[in-house]
Design an enzyme around this catalytic site. Structure first.
Site, short mmCIF file in Angstrom:
data_model
loop_
_atom_site.label_atom_id
_atom_site.label_comp_id
_atom_site.label_asym_id
_atom_site.label_seq_id
_atom_site.Cartn_x
_atom_site.Cartn_y
_atom_site.Cartn_z
N ASP A 83 -8.48 -6.54 5.01
CA ASP A 83 -7.39 -7.46 4.65
C ASP A 83 -6.99 -8.36 5.82
O ASP A 83 -6.23 -9.31 5.63
CB ASP A 83 -6.18 -6.69 4.14
CG ASP A 83 -6.40 -6.15 2.73
OD1 ASP A 83 -7.34 -6.62 2.06
OD2 ASP A 83 -5.63 -5.27 2.31
N LYS A 120 1.52 -11.18 -5.85
CA LYS A 120 0.81 -9.90 -5.91
C LYS A 120 1.29 -8.97 -4.81
O LYS A 120 1.36 -7.74 -5.01
CB LYS A 120 -0.69 -10.13 -5.80
CG LYS A 120 -1.52 -8.86 -5.87
CD LYS A 120 -3.01 -9.19 -5.85
CE LYS A 120 -3.86 -7.93 -5.79
NZ LYS A 120 -3.73 -7.09 -6.99
N SER A 152 0.82 -1.21 0.00
CA SER A 152 0.00 0.00 0.00
C SER A 152 0.86 1.26 0.00
O SER A 152 0.60 2.21 -0.75
CB SER A 152 -0.92 0.01 1.23
OG SER A 152 -1.81 -1.08 1.19
N ARG A 196 -13.96 -12.93 -0.96
CA ARG A 196 -13.17 -13.55 0.10
C ARG A 196 -14.01 -14.22 1.17
O ARG A 196 -13.55 -15.19 1.78
CB ARG A 196 -12.24 -12.51 0.73
CG ARG A 196 -10.99 -12.30 -0.07
CD ARG A 196 -9.92 -11.56 0.68
NE ARG A 196 -8.79 -11.32 -0.20
CZ ARG A 196 -8.04 -10.23 -0.18
NH1 ARG A 196 -8.30 -9.27 0.68
NH2 ARG A 196 -7.02 -10.11 -1.01
N ARG A 249 1.64 4.05 -3.25
CA ARG A 249 1.40 5.48 -3.04
C ARG A 249 2.67 6.29 -3.28
O ARG A 249 2.63 7.41 -3.81
CB ARG A 249 0.87 5.71 -1.62
CG ARG A 249 -0.59 5.28 -1.43
CD ARG A 249 -0.94 5.19 0.05
NE ARG A 249 -2.38 5.03 0.29
CZ ARG A 249 -3.03 3.87 0.20
NH1 ARG A 249 -2.37 2.76 -0.11
NH2 ARG A 249 -4.34 3.81 0.44
#
Length: 420
Positions: A300, A398, A21, A331, A25
């Site tokens: 998450d 990922k 994350s 999920r 950014r």
């Protein structure tokens, strides 16, 4: 790729991977800066690579060396056809940034991202008088700026990631922006965005996350920065230590803005032993009892929490199921389906997931090409009776390409096989 995991006792030290994350950014902010920014990192996820490839397509100069990325930002003869891989954050963050430019762009993705709805992106950006169209609610998106209206109501119910993109783009708009935001979820990720913007010299003001004021005509200043450790990834290590031995996790900021650091308090309340140090913590196995946690702002955490809950005595309750529908997989259903294959008892009751402590037995399971599902099943496999066989385990790339190798280094009994 298939990963096979057997019951293990883990002990050792692992550095947390670079925050996916934060790194994404940082890449976007460096693209918007005038001059060269230097970003140091430990791990480079598929999503971060997708972001780097996208800004290169837009004209940025990107130099990648040993654990260092140098980015000289700016639109420079940008290509009109853009690819963001499978990164949902990348799509929602870069689409508002593309609207800063007068040219038209087509942006698409691959894999599971092609199945995710984009109506909320289209509807929100149309309110800024931006030209934007989707393919019947799915990718690709066609977008053409610039921003003509910068006083807009934004619904944060579906995702905070689009708001992140707006907070990054609007400081470069020609008029001051006022965003009235309702139903905002995942506020910790907005804190992370603002923290990074401040490092690049950008000012954003808000009143209780409901009214955002963004001065126009600001300038991103290039910086030299080290990417912080990833609490979303470290959460799996925390659970591994709590159920399967002892682990020391380093390169992790206990004061981070990342909301997923809540995992530490959760496992401690469940009974695990936690010792905190400067930028490190040690988690040790002890008897675990059921817990209750609202994961609405930290969705998450659902996968590692399910891996924890199946080894806790009693029924654990996790709230916020509605946040799981449009992830790399659905999920909620994926966790229920795959964990029930190994003996878990999971009930989906409205917006809550109830997980009963169970006897876990290894079986053949699938990641559904979802990186966090693969990691959750792997952690559960450390204490499962019998062999855990995880199909599509390469999905971990990922966010954490070295996840399985790192787990093996601290005693995890793992073996991988390529498909035949």
């Amino acid at each position: 790729m298939i990963q096979k995991i057997h019951k293990s006792i883990i002990e050792g030290e692992i550095a947390a991977p670079s925050s996916k994350s934060a790194l994404q950014r940082l890449i976007a902010s460096a693209f918007l800066a005038k001059g060269q920014s230097i970003i140091q990192y430990k791990t480079l996820s598929d999503d971060a690579l997708a972001g780097l490839n996208l800004i290169k397509s837009l004209g940025a100069l990107v130099e990648k060396d040993d654990k260092v990325i140098k980015i000289t930002g700016g639109f420079n003869n940008p290509k009109s056809e853009l690819l963001i891989g499978e990164s949902g954050l990348g799509l929602r963050m870069f689409t508002p940034i593309l609207a800063l430019h007068k040219d038209a762009f087509n942006i698409t993705g691959k894999g599971s991202l092609l199945k995710r709805p984009v109506d909320f992106i289209v509807n929100t950006l149309k309110d800024f008088d931006i030209e934007i169209h989707s393919n019947q609610g799915k990718l690709p998106l066609k977008i053409k700026g610039p921003y003509k209206n910068t006083k807009v109501n934004v619904d944060g119910e579906f995702s905070s990631q689009l708001l992140t993109g707006l907070l990054m783009a609007l400081p470069l708009a020609e008029t001051d922006s006022v965003l009235s935001v309702s139903n905002l979820k995942s506020k910790p990720y907005i804190d992370l965005t603002i923290e990074i913007l401040n490092k690049f010299g950008i000012e954003v003001y808000h009143n209780n996350y409901e009214l955002f004021n963004i001065p126009a005509n600001q300038e991103y200043k290039p910086i030299n920065i080290t990417t912080e450790g990833d609490w979303s990834g470290a959460a799996f290590l925390v659970v591994a230590g709590a159920i399967a031995g002892q682990i020391r996790i380093t390169d992790i900021d206990l004061d981070s803005a990342q909301g997923d650091k809540a995992i530490v308090d959760i496992v401690e309340k469940a009974g695990a032993k936690v010792d905190r140090f400067d930028n490190a913590l040690v988690v040790s196995k002890k008897e675990l009892l059921s817990f209750e946690y609202d994961a609405t702002d930290t969705p998450d955490l659902f996968p590692p929490l399910v891996a924890l809950a199946v080894f806790c005595k009693g029924r654990s309750v996790i709230h916020g199921v509605h946040r799981l529908i449009h992830k790399e997989s659905n999920r909620a259903l994926t966790l229920k389906t795959e964990f029930e294959k190994i003996g878990a008892k999971i009930i989906l009751d409205g917006d809550k997931m109830i997980v009963e402590g169970s006897k876990i037995t290894g079986s053949k399971v699938s990641s559904h090409h979802d990186h966090r599902i693969a990691m959750a099943l792997a952690v559960a496999g450390l204490q499962a009776d019998g062999e855990m066989i995880i199909e599509d385990s390469e999905a971990v790339g990922k966010s954490w390409p070295d996840f399985f190798e790192n787990l093996r280094e601290i005693g995890g009994s793992l073996r991988f096989e390529n498909y035949i």
